[in-house]
Design an enzyme around this catalytic site. Structure first.
Site, PDB file in Angstrom:
ATOM      1  N   ARG A 216       0.864  -1.075  -0.084  1.00  0.00           N
ATOM      2  CA  ARG A 216       0.047  -0.019  -0.006  1.00  0.00           C
ATOM      3  C   ARG A 216       0.823   1.278   0.048  1.00  0.00           C
ATOM      4  O   ARG A 216       0.593   2.250   0.545  1.00  0.00           O
ATOM      5  CB  ARG A 216      -0.874  -0.009   1.055  1.00  0.00           C
ATOM      6  CG  ARG A 216      -2.189  -1.060   1.074  1.00  0.00           C
ATOM      7  CD  ARG A 216      -2.887  -1.046  -0.310  1.00  0.00           C
ATOM      8  NE  ARG A 216      -3.962  -2.016  -0.123  1.00  0.00           N
ATOM      9  CZ  ARG A 216      -3.460  -3.229  -0.874  1.00  0.00           C
ATOM     10  NH1 ARG A 216      -2.358  -3.410  -1.613  1.00  0.00           N
ATOM     11  NH2 ARG A 216      -4.561  -4.251  -1.046  1.00  0.00           N
ATOM     12  N   SER A 264     -11.272   0.572   2.474  1.00  0.00           N
ATOM     13  CA  SER A 264     -10.854   0.002   3.744  1.00  0.00           C
ATOM     14  C   SER A 264     -10.005   0.911   4.443  1.00  0.00           C
ATOM     15  O   SER A 264      -9.200   1.968   3.923  1.00  0.00           O
ATOM     16  CB  SER A 264      -9.596  -0.983   3.505  1.00  0.00           C
ATOM     17  OG  SER A 264     -10.290  -2.201   2.827  1.00  0.00           O
ATOM     18  N   GLU A 336      -5.010   2.988   6.543  1.00  0.00           N
ATOM     19  CA  GLU A 336      -4.770   2.964   5.097  1.00  0.00           C
ATOM     20  C   GLU A 336      -5.441   4.409   4.444  1.00  0.00           C
ATOM     21  O   GLU A 336      -4.663   4.807   3.505  1.00  0.00           O
ATOM     22  CB  GLU A 336      -5.529   1.575   4.335  1.00  0.00           C
ATOM     23  CG  GLU A 336      -5.167   1.608   2.921  1.00  0.00           C
ATOM     24  CD  GLU A 336      -5.750   0.256   2.421  1.00  0.00           C
ATOM     25  OE1 GLU A 336      -6.101   0.008   1.055  1.00  0.00           O
ATOM     26  OE2 GLU A 336      -5.801  -0.556   3.154  1.00  0.00           O
TER      27      GLU A 336
END
Length: 342
Positions: A216, A264, A336
């Protein structure tokens, strides 16, 4: 008699002497000061810098809630929808001239804009920077192209590698920059080269080996992704489209895809067997609510806006989730979603 004449002469001499002194004094009192030379003319003032003109549209005090999937966020001082690469370069110069920070926004997923908004310039990449073409099995894609659209087009053309990105609600530029992924796939697996612009407006091409991709994150720093080349494989279009249909059915059944959210909220912990959603559910926070923000009952790693949530509501829910999971399970959840503004 001689003595009188001598006295008169002495008095006359004294009078003339006094008159001379008085005249000198009067002359000193009216003397003009010395004239100073005029200063030399300096260089003419510099002309004002020419006003930057954009092909795209520049807005002021624009609510960012209109541009995020959360439908939350205060105003941006400036927001530019660039129509070409040159607009992006001019935007960086504009931010420098105004003395304000800048940031890049795509479809507005994976971000939470605070209620006070952003005091700088938002560069929103979309139409005009959404190029798509295939050269053999290499996809050349503009940063403004929506990732789900990329997944559909490549599948229809019989190219595999990004079909699993069908559920990523962002642009290709943001996907590359964040190394976004879904269903076990991520951008790092298909990127072969990218074009970026640095903070000074200079273009650079970077190969896959020059990009420090991790989970990520791309590690690219303060650059703007403008274009990506993707190395794809070949597969029957029917097979790829069927795979996408299965993924979409799963996403609709298992996530609040039709409610305002960012995707998310937390990264899945590394090295563990449980996802962030599993951990949040385990501590009993599914459905937990503060104001208009609540943890989804479909997927605990989604915090949704029920219609009237503020960024402050979402941040309070995030804080409660992190504290509870850390206290009960000893796991520190890492965000995130990117939090923007003041």
């Amino acid at each position: 008699m001689a003595r009188k004449n001598s006295t008169r002469k002495a008095a006359a001499a004294r009078g003339k002497s006094a008159e001379r002194k008085s005249g000198a004094a009067r002359g000193a009192g009216v003397a003009k000061p010395a004239v100073k030379p005029a200063p030399k003319p300096g260089p003419p003032p510099a002309p004002p810098a020419p006003k930057l003109k954009f092909r795209g549209k520049l807005l002021e005090n624009e609510p960012l809630s209109r541009y995020t999937t959360y439908r939350i966020g205060g105003p941006a001082r400036y927001l530019l929808n660039p129509a070409e690469v040159e607009d992006v370069e001019k935007a960086l110069q504009f931010a420098q001239d105004k003395g304000v920070p800048w940031l890049v926004l795509g479809l507005g997923s994976n971000v939470l804009v605070k209620d006070g908004g952003f005091s700088g310039l938002v560069i929103r990449l979309g139409k005009g920077l959404d190029k798509f073409e295939m050269k053999g099995a290499t996809g050349i894609v503009g940063a403004g192209m929506p990732t789900p659209l990329l997944a559909r087009r490549t599948a229809e053309a019989g190219f595999a590698g990004v079909e699993r990105f069908i559920g990523i609600p962002g642009t290709v530029g943001g996907g590359v920059y964040m190394n976004a992924g879904a269903h076990g796939a991520e951008f790092a697996e298909v990127v072969t080269e990218i074009t970026v612009m640095d903070a000074k407006g200079k273009l650079k091409q970077l190969t896959r080996k020059q990009i420090p991709f991790k989970y990520r994150t791309s590690g690219l720093g303060q650059v703007i992704v403008l274009e990506a080349k993707l190395g794809l494989g070949e597969e029957a279009p029917a097979k790829l489209k069927e795979h996408q249909s299965r993924l979409l059915r799963w996403r609709k059944a298992g996530t609040p895809f039709d409610q305002p959210c960012c995707g998310s909220v937390f990264k899945n912990p590394s090295g563990g067997t449980k996802t962030a959603g599993m951990l949040i559910e385990e501590v009993g926070l599914k459905g937990f609510r503060i104001g208009g923000a609540h943890v989804s009952i479909l997927h605990a790693n989604y915090i949704v806006n029920t219609g009237n949530a503020t960024a402050a509501d979402v941040l309070k829910v995030i804080d409660q989730v992190r504290k509870t999971v850390a206290k009960k399970l000893g796991v520190d959840l890492e965000l995130e979603v990117k939090v923007i503004g003041v």
